[in-house]
Design an enzyme around this catalytic site. Sequence first.
Site, PDB file in Angstrom:
ATOM      1  N   GLY A  45      21.144  46.617  82.696  1.00  0.00           N
ATOM      2  CA  GLY A  45      21.325  45.781  83.879  1.00  0.00           C
ATOM      3  C   GLY A  45      21.836  46.571  85.067  1.00  0.00           C
ATOM      4  O   GLY A  45      21.387  46.373  86.206  1.00  0.00           O
ATOM      5  N   SER A 284      30.095  58.065  64.945  1.00  0.00           N
ATOM      6  CA  SER A 284      28.739  58.328  65.440  1.00  0.00           C
ATOM      7  C   SER A 284      27.843  59.038  64.426  1.00  0.00           C
ATOM      8  O   SER A 284      28.284  59.905  63.670  1.00  0.00           O
ATOM      9  CB  SER A 284      28.840  59.184  66.691  1.00  0.00           C
ATOM     10  OG  SER A 284      27.588  59.712  67.005  1.00  0.00           O
ATOM     11  N   ARG A 330      18.677  55.259  59.838  1.00  0.00           N
ATOM     12  CA  ARG A 330      19.840  54.450  59.481  1.00  0.00           C
ATOM     13  C   ARG A 330      19.582  53.443  58.373  1.00  0.00           C
ATOM     14  O   ARG A 330      20.440  53.217  57.530  1.00  0.00           O
ATOM     15  CB  ARG A 330      20.299  53.695  60.729  1.00  0.00           C
ATOM     16  CG  ARG A 330      20.849  54.638  61.743  1.00  0.00           C
ATOM     17  CD  ARG A 330      21.181  53.953  63.029  1.00  0.00           C
ATOM     18  NE  ARG A 330      21.721  54.961  63.934  1.00  0.00           N
ATOM     19  CZ  ARG A 330      22.053  54.729  65.184  1.00  0.00           C
ATOM     20  NH1 ARG A 330      21.893  53.537  65.705  1.00  0.00           N
ATOM     21  NH2 ARG A 330      22.548  55.701  65.929  1.00  0.00           N
ATOM     22  N   HIS A 401      25.445  46.769  63.612  1.00  0.00           N
ATOM     23  CA  HIS A 401      25.585  47.680  64.742  1.00  0.00           C
ATOM     24  C   HIS A 401      24.674  47.344  65.923  1.00  0.00           C
ATOM     25  O   HIS A 401      25.074  47.452  67.074  1.00  0.00           O
ATOM     26  CB  HIS A 401      25.278  49.090  64.255  1.00  0.00           C
ATOM     27  CG  HIS A 401      25.319  50.134  65.313  1.00  0.00           C
ATOM     28  ND1 HIS A 401      26.486  50.505  65.936  1.00  0.00           N
ATOM     29  CD2 HIS A 401      24.333  50.896  65.876  1.00  0.00           C
ATOM     30  CE1 HIS A 401      26.228  51.456  66.832  1.00  0.00           C
ATOM     31  NE2 HIS A 401      24.928  51.689  66.825  1.00  0.00           N
ATOM     32  N   GLU A 425      18.943  45.958  75.126  1.00  0.00           N
ATOM     33  CA  GLU A 425      19.063  45.449  73.749  1.00  0.00           C
ATOM     34  C   GLU A 425      18.722  43.960  73.658  1.00  0.00           C
ATOM     35  O   GLU A 425      18.417  43.445  72.578  1.00  0.00           O
ATOM     36  CB  GLU A 425      20.489  45.722  73.227  1.00  0.00           C
ATOM     37  CG  GLU A 425      20.590  45.576  71.725  1.00  0.00           C
ATOM     38  CD  GLU A 425      21.941  45.981  71.155  1.00  0.00           C
ATOM     39  OE1 GLU A 425      22.686  46.737  71.808  1.00  0.00           O
ATOM     40  OE2 GLU A 425      22.248  45.520  70.032  1.00  0.00           O
ATOM     41  N   LEU A 441      20.073  53.844  74.273  1.00  0.00           N
ATOM     42  CA  LEU A 441      20.426  54.226  75.645  1.00  0.00           C
ATOM     43  C   LEU A 441      19.153  54.598  76.399  1.00  0.00           C
ATOM     44  O   LEU A 441      18.968  54.243  77.568  1.00  0.00           O
ATOM     45  CB  LEU A 441      21.400  55.406  75.629  1.00  0.00           C
ATOM     46  CG  LEU A 441      22.717  55.184  74.852  1.00  0.00           C
ATOM     47  CD1 LEU A 441      23.612  56.416  74.971  1.00  0.00           C
ATOM     48  CD2 LEU A 441      23.457  53.954  75.358  1.00  0.00           C
TER      49      LEU A 441
HETATM   50  C1  LIG Z   1      29.904  51.799  68.931  1.00  0.00           C
HETATM   51  C2  LIG Z   1      28.507  51.972  69.420  1.00  0.00           C
HETATM   52  C3  LIG Z   1      27.994  53.224  69.664  1.00  0.00           C
HETATM   53  C4  LIG Z   1      26.686  53.385  70.107  1.00  0.00           C
HETATM   54  N1  LIG Z   1      26.210  54.647  70.333  1.00  0.00           N
HETATM   55  C5  LIG Z   1      24.943  54.795  70.777  1.00  0.00           C
HETATM   56  C6  LIG Z   1      24.424  56.094  71.053  1.00  0.00           C
HETATM   57  O1  LIG Z   1      25.100  57.099  70.902  1.00  0.00           O
HETATM   58  N2  LIG Z   1      23.154  56.185  71.500  1.00  0.00           N
HETATM   59  C7  LIG Z   1      22.356  55.094  71.692  1.00  0.00           C
HETATM   60  O2  LIG Z   1      21.210  55.243  72.115  1.00  0.00           O
HETATM   61  N3  LIG Z   1      22.838  53.858  71.454  1.00  0.00           N
HETATM   62  C8  LIG Z   1      24.101  53.676  71.016  1.00  0.00           C
HETATM   63  N4  LIG Z   1      24.574  52.422  70.778  1.00  0.00           N
HETATM   64  C9  LIG Z   1      23.766  51.257  71.179  1.00  0.00           C
HETATM   65  C10 LIG Z   1      23.858  51.072  72.693  1.00  0.00           C
HETATM   66  O3  LIG Z   1      25.170  51.355  73.123  1.00  0.00           O
HETATM   67  C11 LIG Z   1      23.505  49.657  73.154  1.00  0.00           C
HETATM   68  O4  LIG Z   1      22.328  49.234  72.545  1.00  0.00           O
HETATM   69  C12 LIG Z   1      23.289  49.637  74.663  1.00  0.00           C
HETATM   70  O5  LIG Z   1      24.381  50.232  75.330  1.00  0.00           O
HETATM   71  C13 LIG Z   1      23.085  48.227  75.162  1.00  0.00           C
HETATM   72  O6  LIG Z   1      22.986  48.276  76.562  1.00  0.00           O
HETATM   73  P1  LIG Z   1      22.598  46.980  77.374  1.00  0.00           P
HETATM   74  O7  LIG Z   1      22.630  47.358  78.806  1.00  0.00           O
HETATM   75  O8  LIG Z   1      21.346  46.399  76.831  1.00  0.00           O
HETATM   76  O9  LIG Z   1      23.764  45.923  77.043  1.00  0.00           O
HETATM   77  P2  LIG Z   1      25.370  46.018  77.222  1.00  0.00           P
HETATM   78  O10 LIG Z   1      25.854  47.365  77.548  1.00  0.00           O
HETATM   79  O11 LIG Z   1      25.915  45.327  76.034  1.00  0.00           O
HETATM   80  O12 LIG Z   1      25.645  45.147  78.496  1.00  0.00           O
HETATM   81  C14 LIG Z   1      25.543  43.746  78.470  1.00  0.00           C
HETATM   82  C15 LIG Z   1      25.909  43.217  79.832  1.00  0.00           C
HETATM   83  O13 LIG Z   1      25.593  41.836  79.880  1.00  0.00           O
HETATM   84  C16 LIG Z   1      26.701  41.095  80.342  1.00  0.00           C
HETATM   85  N5  LIG Z   1      26.650  39.782  79.700  1.00  0.00           N
HETATM   86  C17 LIG Z   1      26.400  39.480  78.406  1.00  0.00           C
HETATM   87  N6  LIG Z   1      26.387  38.152  78.227  1.00  0.00           N
HETATM   88  C18 LIG Z   1      26.623  37.600  79.429  1.00  0.00           C
HETATM   89  C19 LIG Z   1      26.734  36.269  79.887  1.00  0.00           C
HETATM   90  N7  LIG Z   1      26.545  35.218  79.090  1.00  0.00           N
HETATM   91  N8  LIG Z   1      27.034  36.081  81.188  1.00  0.00           N
HETATM   92  C20 LIG Z   1      27.218  37.119  82.038  1.00  0.00           C
HETATM   93  N9  LIG Z   1      27.098  38.393  81.673  1.00  0.00           N
HETATM   94  C21 LIG Z   1      26.803  38.639  80.374  1.00  0.00           C
HETATM   95  C22 LIG Z   1      27.921  41.913  79.963  1.00  0.00           C
HETATM   96  O14 LIG Z   1      28.991  41.587  80.803  1.00  0.00           O
HETATM   97  C23 LIG Z   1      27.390  43.336  80.166  1.00  0.00           C
HETATM   98  O15 LIG Z   1      27.527  43.676  81.524  1.00  0.00           O
HETATM   99  C24 LIG Z   1      25.872  52.253  70.306  1.00  0.00           C
HETATM  100  C25 LIG Z   1      26.377  50.984  70.046  1.00  0.00           C
HETATM  101  C26 LIG Z   1      27.674  50.837  69.579  1.00  0.00           C
HETATM  102  C27 LIG Z   1      28.150  49.472  69.226  1.00  0.00           C
END
Ligand SMILES: Cc1cc2nc3c(=O)[nH]c(=O)nc-3n(C[C@H](O)[C@H](O)[C@H](O)COP(=O)(O)OP(=O)(O)OC[C@H]3O[C@@H](n4cnc5c(N)ncnc54)[C@H](O)[C@@H]3O)c2cc1C
Length: 637
Positions: A45, A284, A330, A401, A425, A441
């Site tokens: 986002g 990790s 995994r 995860h 995601e 990522l």
């Molecule tokens: C511990 C951990 C380590 C990881 N390490 C890796 C890695 O090394 N490499 C890799 O590729 N992936 C990794 N992942 C996976 C990766 O981090 C995530 O899949 C990715 O960051 C998700 O990004 P995103 O922008 O889709 O969502 P997010 O970063 O989860 O962002 C979601 C956004 O939506 C907003 N939001 C959600 N619901 C609402 C709502 N109802 N109203 C308003 N706002 C809302 C939140 O506020 C946030 O801003 C890891 C995951 C975890 C848990």
Amino acid sequence: MQLISNAPTGPIENSWDAHKFNLKLINPANKRKYNIIVVGSGLAGGAAAASLGELGYNVQCFCYQDSPRRAHSIAAQGGINAAKNYHNDGDSIYRLFYDTVKGGDFRAREANVYRLAQVSVNIIDQCVAQGVPFAREYGGLLDNRSFGGAQVSRTFYARGQTGQQLLLGAYQALERQIGLGSVKMYPRMDMLDLIVVDGHARGIVTRSLYDGKIEVHMADAVILATGGYGNVFYLSTNAKGCNATAIWRAYKRGALFANPCFTQIHPTCIPVAGEYQSKLTLMSESLRNDGRIWVPKNAGDKRSPGSIPEDERDYYLERRYPSFGNLVPRDIASRAAKAECDSGRGVGETGLGVYLDLSEAIQRLGKNKIAERYGNLIEMYERITGEDPYKVPMRIYPASHYTMGGLWVDYNLMSTIPGLFVLGEANFSDHGANRLGASALMQGLADGYFIIPYTIGNYLANAKPPKVSADDPAAKQAVANATTITNKLLNGTGNRTVDSFHRELGKIVWDNCGMARNEAGLKKALSQIPALREEFWKNVRVLGANEEFNQSLERAGRVADFFELAELMCLDALDRKESCGGHFREEYQTPEGEALRDDANYSYVAAWQYQGEANSPALTKEPLTFNYVHPSQRSYK
Ligand SMILES: Cc1cc2nc3c(=O)[nH]c(=O)nc-3n(C[C@H](O)[C@H](O)[C@H](O)COP(=O)(O)OP(=O)(O)OC[C@H]3O[C@@H](n4cnc5c(N)ncnc54)[C@H](O)[C@@H]3O)c2cc1C
């Protein structure tokens, strides 16, 4: 309903370029006439809002944290993949594409995956330009390490804080647009409903987490980048706030939900320590570059790891999968750990753990090198467990995860509701039945920086959304819906906490729709979940009021949605009578215990359509065809 993927045909190498050329453009002066809502400020986002702001659109960006910088993406540790081939070790766009399709067990759309591999190289350039401090080699080139499911080193990293550094890059780009006035940021806002006018997504309903005020925000298009739903299991590596509310409420407005049962259980997490634990911590996957995984050869061996001689240890991944060793994907590593523990060879007090041992690497490379690579992870482990991984092996066990399932999107990342786009995601798009490490990522940033800026313009240019008012009956109805749910939760006079319900729900889902599933268990879960949901609505007690900062209320809404989503997950898992990737149906396995796909009957994306509370959701299938990577039994031996 017929699902049209809009995936281009023709040579796959040229399809994204050709597609981009065919997309309609909006001239720079007209862009500022369009309002776009972006829900979510994580990598997907944040990247989207910054890029669309830079292009000149009027963007409103929402998140529930107090700052975009706190999105869950910040937790990502290990790295981000890109087919740069800096190591000259045989990597290429095609190989990343191949590895990802195979790693996902042939349940992803080829055209999407190829595009992802193609733009992966641009992501790294963009992030370096933003100043993301990727690790470098002595010669100055960016360093790489290996993640599961690949025999090349293509993972770019910033120590164990890659997500944090990437998010800071996206956040700076976002802040720049906020400063320029093209993006307006709405922190601490919870999206509670989607507003659909004449079949098109035209806005959202939010509740301010500060004072409970419900508001309507209208736009010409809506983007959801709200992350995954791994917290349905209660215990997971996700941040506690991660939730499914935005995508679930969009599902109830007509967006199809794809492959909900495709969830990822990560093999290297700190094991559960007690009944009342509320969060699990990831170690990790990068640690598997240098850490060796083993259990004692003899079941019930309770000696300390240091007293177990080498020839009484079973490095079971190296034994079973000599080609990929500790770096198998995994799903495979998780199932193998479960099998060892089920056979009585698990370690630690509960027996639900295996060793991840850095001692050989420390001897080979020295403690300083290991600290340089994984220092913060090792420190985190020591703080949580009280054990020093430089001296004793870590204990790890699989945990929820990541979720490969999510809202169905076409090649343009548009859901089945025109004008509703889903990124990162939150969508189902690129990983099939199992995501390879360091690819989330990559996908989030690909969607946000490099795909949505093209495809949303095409939608707006074609749809030319007419003016719509915040007084539209659809907006009023969505507000009424959000208010009703909030009041219903607050008016309950029961005596159980939200968390106690969530914990119980999570256990049902983990036991029956977790690392292993079978028909009897799924049917049992499908009778237990509605019963527990009914009890939730009768007996939940949400303390506090609407007009204040009330996290109990916030969580209650999320858990209400998890109840419904959990049921859909089990339904989907029951329907898919095959094993693939993270979806392991015990009835369908090879003699060696590997996932046994049924390509003749299940080579499709399962997309579910809400049919109202009283009816079962309807299943629509998007057939998958493979013209480049031909489906075969996955082998990492
Ligand atoms: C511990 C951990 C380590 C990881 N390490 C890796 C890695 O090394 N490499 C890799 O590729 N992936 C990794 N992942 C996976 C990766 O981090 C995530 O899949 C990715 O960051 C998700 O990004 P995103 O922008 O889709 O969502 P997010 O970063 O989860 O962002 C979601 C956004 O939506 C907003 N939001 C959600 N619901 C609402 C709502 N109802 N109203 C308003 N706002 C809302 C939140 O506020 C946030 O801003 C890891 C995951 C975890 C848990």
